[in-house]
Enzyme design. Sequence first.
Site, PDB file in Angstrom:
ATOM      1  N   SER A 268       0.830  -1.204   0.000  1.00  0.00           N
ATOM      2  CA  SER A 268       0.000   0.000   0.000  1.00  0.00           C
ATOM      3  C   SER A 268       0.862   1.250   0.000  1.00  0.00           C
ATOM      4  CB  SER A 268      -0.926  -0.001   1.202  1.00  0.00           C
ATOM      5  OG  SER A 268      -0.184   0.412   2.326  1.00  0.00           O
ATOM      6  N   LYS A 269       0.181   2.334  -0.220  1.00  0.00           N
ATOM      7  CA  LYS A 269       0.801   3.638  -0.292  1.00  0.00           C
ATOM      8  C   LYS A 269       1.651   3.918   0.954  1.00  0.00           C
ATOM      9  CE  LYS A 269      -1.162   8.116  -0.139  1.00  0.00           C
ATOM     10  NZ  LYS A 269      -2.345   8.915  -0.206  1.00  0.00           N
TER      11      LYS A 269
END
Length: 513
Positions: A268-269
């Site tokens: 994820s980011k």
Amino acid sequence: MSMSDSRPVRVRFAPSPTGPLHIGGVRTALYNYLLARQLGGTMILRIEDTDQTRYVPGAEAYILESLKWVGIEIDEGPENGGPHAPYRQSERKPMYRQYAEALIEKGLAYYAFDTEEDLDAMRKRLEASKMQPAYDAVSRMGMKNSLTLGQDEVKARLESGDPYVIRIKLPRKEEVRFHDEIRGWVVVNSSTMDDKVLLKSDGMPTYHLANVVDDYLMGISHVIRGEEWLPSAPLHVMLYRYLGWEEVMPKFAHLPLLLKPEGNGKLSKRDGDRLGFPVFPLQWTDPKSGETSSGYRESGYFPEAVANMLALLGWHPSDNRELFSMAELIEAFSLEKVSKSGAKFDVNKAHWFNQQYLSNTSDEQLMEVVWAQFQELYGNDIDREYALKVLALLREKFQFAKDIAPAAHFFYGRPASYDEAAIAKKWKEDTNASLLGLAEAFAAASASDAEGFEACFRAACEALGKKTGELMQPMRIALSGEAMGPPIFELLALLGAAEVVDRLKLAAEKISA
Ligand code: GLU
């Protein structure tokens, strides 16, 4: 993939400009590109911006710049145009409605007038009776749509401008099958699917309608996209069937997820900056929050190393080779060798790839990469030949090109400070006197290369009654301020005798044991 398919190969990368392109998205674009180039096909970029509420300014420009940086060339797209322009879905808005209406004509879609409250009430009702809270073949008969309302009422509502959406009408229980190039046969029963909205109340198509219509109109032969779109594929297959386009339905290939380095879960980011690696190709500053996320480019990765690393996250060549140029990837890539299971991101491997590319560049090529940085740090008028020698001396120790120029500071100025810890360890009462002795010796000799300086140093140590090992470190600290650095006599040769003499004297004056 059969080469005998007579259909021209046309693939598309279809990002939504809702933020910076994730590195997994770059991999999707890359696989599309590799296949297009290998099969002599066309690579299309289509911007899927029908969801205006999620539109982020700057995201499209970011996508274009990222693809360019990694070396993915677009044949048709918003920048370079093409026979199917426009390539931005918001600019294609008028094209989609007719397909939704054609489905209504055929009884395969319907108008739905339900308000948010109606929908909420339906979900609550179904949840209460432990049923799937979906607008589907069962629940639609209890809702306000053109299947349940009389013809006159539907007409009146449409004429009076009542808000409505158009929904697909799915069969109640039917098997939907399609072949995925990576996963094999995928079979889903329509009883698990819902009557998705095709056209929204603002007249914009949803992702599903726009995506399928455009893939059809643009003659797309292969849909290669992330696994997160696999659940949408059965609906897309139904749309192809309903619209009478089954014959030209693209082949589907759903790519495995990129996983976190530790354990499972999608990369994820937030993982990147938490674990010390970028998850975005380029640095990105969120226009709303102002929050900045790091990028591979700014972190000093070679774009070739990033492309190489990404290609191998999920695809395995038939041998165990790891280093591939883009041209070699194009030749070797195949969808058959893309794995079904997620690929774990490995930070050390990313560093390794970069180091491989770093050590395979010539001094001159590397200079091209870092020259602007040298000039920025040390002035626009610095000598390139000298910088090249500095780079040749320093490069070996680095994994990232961007770390080289800052480490060269002592070639461009005298040390502003000296390593305290090293001084505490290495300085003796008479070390400063020895440095002055060395200065005298270098001033008297006419050494100009590493060998000459080494010979002079050895002779001077002997004359001072010191072991070479005892003065080597203090000399390095005096010249560079640091306890570690490039081969010492090369350093002397590059600084030149006059500068060496001055720095030794300066250190003897400034450093107290
Ligand atoms: N717009 C979708 C995305 O953002 C495209 C998915 C697809 O390739 O069909 O990834």
